[in-house]
Design a protein around this motif. Structure first.
Motif, short mmCIF file in Angstrom:
data_model
loop_
_atom_site.label_atom_id
_atom_site.label_comp_id
_atom_site.label_asym_id
_atom_site.label_seq_id
_atom_site.Cartn_x
_atom_site.Cartn_y
_atom_site.Cartn_z
N HIS A 89 45.07 -8.98 28.70
CA HIS A 89 44.01 -8.02 28.95
C HIS A 89 42.99 -8.14 27.83
O HIS A 89 43.23 -8.83 26.82
CB HIS A 89 44.57 -6.58 29.03
CG HIS A 89 45.11 -6.06 27.75
ND1 HIS A 89 46.42 -6.25 27.35
CD2 HIS A 89 44.51 -5.36 26.71
CE1 HIS A 89 46.62 -5.69 26.17
NE2 HIS A 89 45.48 -5.14 25.76
N LEU A 90 41.86 -7.52 28.01
CA LEU A 90 40.81 -7.53 27.00
C LEU A 90 40.75 -6.17 26.33
O LEU A 90 40.79 -5.13 27.00
CB LEU A 90 39.45 -7.85 27.64
CG LEU A 90 39.37 -9.13 28.47
CD1 LEU A 90 37.96 -9.33 29.00
CD2 LEU A 90 39.81 -10.35 27.67
N ASN A 91 40.64 -6.18 25.01
CA ASN A 91 40.52 -4.90 24.30
C ASN A 91 39.06 -4.46 24.28
O ASN A 91 38.18 -5.10 24.89
CB ASN A 91 41.11 -5.00 22.89
CG ASN A 91 40.37 -6.00 22.03
OD1 ASN A 91 39.25 -6.43 22.33
ND2 ASN A 91 41.00 -6.41 20.93
N ARG A 92 38.78 -3.38 23.61
CA ARG A 92 37.43 -2.83 23.63
C ARG A 92 36.43 -3.72 22.92
O ARG A 92 35.21 -3.55 23.09
CB ARG A 92 37.43 -1.44 22.99
CG ARG A 92 37.90 -1.42 21.55
CD ARG A 92 37.85 -0.01 20.99
NE ARG A 92 38.34 0.06 19.62
CZ ARG A 92 38.31 1.18 18.89
NH1 ARG A 92 37.82 2.30 19.41
NH2 ARG A 92 38.78 1.17 17.65
N TYR A 93 36.90 -4.66 22.14
CA TYR A 93 36.02 -5.62 21.48
C TYR A 93 35.89 -6.92 22.29
O TYR A 93 35.34 -7.90 21.78
CB TYR A 93 36.54 -5.94 20.08
CG TYR A 93 36.72 -4.71 19.22
CD1 TYR A 93 35.62 -4.01 18.72
CD2 TYR A 93 38.00 -4.23 18.92
CE1 TYR A 93 35.79 -2.87 17.93
CE2 TYR A 93 38.17 -3.09 18.14
CZ TYR A 93 37.06 -2.42 17.65
OH TYR A 93 37.23 -1.28 16.88
N ARG A 94 36.39 -6.91 23.49
CA ARG A 94 36.41 -8.07 24.39
C ARG A 94 37.18 -9.25 23.79
O ARG A 94 36.88 -10.41 24.05
CB ARG A 94 34.99 -8.51 24.76
CG ARG A 94 34.26 -7.52 25.66
CD ARG A 94 33.09 -8.16 26.36
NE ARG A 94 32.09 -8.64 25.44
CZ ARG A 94 31.07 -7.92 24.98
NH1 ARG A 94 30.93 -6.67 25.36
NH2 ARG A 94 30.20 -8.44 24.14
N ALA A 95 38.19 -8.93 23.02
CA ALA A 95 39.11 -9.95 22.52
C ALA A 95 40.30 -10.03 23.48
O ALA A 95 40.76 -9.01 24.00
CB ALA A 95 39.58 -9.60 21.11
N GLY B 267 36.26 -5.63 33.48
CA GLY B 267 34.83 -5.42 33.33
C GLY B 267 34.10 -5.46 34.66
O GLY B 267 34.62 -5.96 35.67
N ALA B 268 32.89 -4.95 34.66
CA ALA B 268 32.06 -4.93 35.86
C ALA B 268 31.62 -6.35 36.20
O ALA B 268 31.50 -7.21 35.31
CB ALA B 268 30.85 -4.03 35.63
N PRO B 269 31.37 -6.64 37.48
CA PRO B 269 30.91 -7.98 37.87
C PRO B 269 29.65 -8.37 37.10
O PRO B 269 28.71 -7.60 36.99
CB PRO B 269 30.63 -7.83 39.37
CG PRO B 269 31.51 -6.70 39.81
CD PRO B 269 31.55 -5.75 38.65
N GLY B 270 29.66 -9.58 36.57
CA GLY B 270 28.52 -10.08 35.81
C GLY B 270 28.51 -9.69 34.35
O GLY B 270 27.65 -10.16 33.59
N SER B 271 29.45 -8.87 33.92
CA SER B 271 29.50 -8.44 32.52
C SER B 271 30.12 -9.55 31.67
O SER B 271 30.79 -10.46 32.17
CB SER B 271 30.31 -7.16 32.40
OG SER B 271 31.67 -7.40 32.76
N PRO B 272 29.93 -9.49 30.33
CA PRO B 272 30.58 -10.48 29.46
C PRO B 272 32.10 -10.50 29.63
O PRO B 272 32.73 -11.57 29.57
CB PRO B 272 30.17 -10.03 28.06
CG PRO B 272 28.88 -9.30 28.25
CD PRO B 272 29.01 -8.61 29.58
#
Length: 336
Positions: free
Chosen positions: A119-125, A226-231
């Motif tokens: 999964h991705l954390n809030r820092y997108r790691a 994340g939303a479609p198209g988001s990083p």
């Protein structure tokens, strides 16, 4: 590894008399009945600990009530079931194996420890998670002791220096195995393989547009982050799509073979013609029952003759019978 456990289908003969004829549970309801989080339930299904079957009316998979009762009747329920699907991250995993977190990460990047989910954390790691039971098993194996207690061999260190990281690829391979074991249809199996390739690769392998459209119906959706198209969505797409050339080549061959098998099992549907010809290939001038090679070309009908004389065929004035008759009468009168 427990990730290779096969998922078995529940047949009607396996149901008990008390549960036969009763409606099965949806997956969400089955998770609640078993006291599991939905993520734990999905992992238990992938690992083969919970047996599911396709819904009779389509739209996903169901769990028979007999299967829920079987699990409830096992010794140590529900703690034992939760333990089988317990996952840990790097910090907890390194504590289980009694190694530093940095060494744990190196072993995972080398492909020696295979993640089961992420999964991705809030820092997108990216946070990789591993089955706790597998880490215990790895640490208990005497053959792995040098990897835990001694410096890594030079060959392994050189691979790490080049940036090797097999965690995404190993996750894809494991996830592919999970989904293939649940595929109940050749087209569904082909869709599972296609889910790890980008659309360009798929279009090069499956050139027929109707087959591509049919195949897309069976492609399982990727994990949502994340939303479609988001990083975050782009990062997830990169993790869930094959990246290395050799991995892509292998999946392309698997997809080509899977589509051939699916096509032989059941061709992809195609739209029907709006104005179908009831007799395809038949000559429209052919008489019913006539052989196609015996049809003769008709000559155009001959013009009908008209009894009325044409203007050019009218008699000359000297040949008018009424005028000739009057001249003869005058001559006869003079003669007398």
């Amino acid at each position: 590894m427990s990730g290779n456990t096969a998922t078995h289908e529940v047949t009607p003969t396996a149901r008990t008399a008390a549960t036969r004829g009763r409606a099965p549970f949806s997956q969400s309801r089955a998770a609640r009945e078993l006291g599991l989080k939905r993520s734990e339930f999905d992992l238990a299904v992938h690992l083969g600990h919970i047996r599911t079957r396709p819904a009779e009316a389509g739209g996903g998979r169901h769990v028979d009530r007999a299967e829920v009762e079987r699990l409830r009747g096992q010794e140590g329920f529900p703690e034992m079931l939760r333990q089988r699907v317990a996952t840990v991250g790097t910090r907890e995993g390194s504590a289980i194996m009694e190694v530093a977190a940095a060494r744990f990460t190196r072993l995972a990047r080398l492909g020696l420890l295979v993640p089961v989910t992420f999964h991705l954390n809030r820092y997108r790691a990216v946070v990789w998670r591993y089955l706790a039971d597998e880490l215990v098993e790895f640490a208990a194996d005497a053959k792995n002791a040098p990897l835990l207690n001694r410096p890594l061999p030079e060959t392994l260190r050189s691979q790490l220096d080049t940036g090797l990281d097999l965690r995404p690829r190993n996750w894809r391979g494991r996830h592919l195995g999970f989904l293939l074991r649940q595929a109940a249809d050749p087209w569904e199996g082909a869709g599972v393989v296609a889910s790890l390739l980008d659309p360009v690769q798929i279009s090069e392998i499956v050139t027929d547009p109707y087959e591509r459209s049919h195949l897309s119906r069976f492609r399982p959706p990727p994990p949502v982050h994340g939303a479609p198209g988001s990083p975050a969505a782009h990062l997830t797409e990169r993790i869930t799509t094959a990246q290395e050339p050799d991995e892509i080549d292998l999946l392309r061959r698997d997809l080509a073979r899977a589509v051939r098998e699916a096509r032989a099992h059941r061709p992809a549907p195609r739209p029907a013609s709006r104005h179908p010809d009831p007799h395809p290939g038949q000559d429209p001038h052919r008489q019913p029952g006539a052989h196609p090679h015996s049809v003769r070309h008709r000559r155009p009908p001959a013009p009908r003759h008209c009894d009325r004389p044409r203007p050019s065929e009218n008699p000359r004035p000297s040949e008018n019978p009424r005028r000739s008759h009057g001249l003869l009468s005058r001559l006869l009168r003079r003669a007398t």
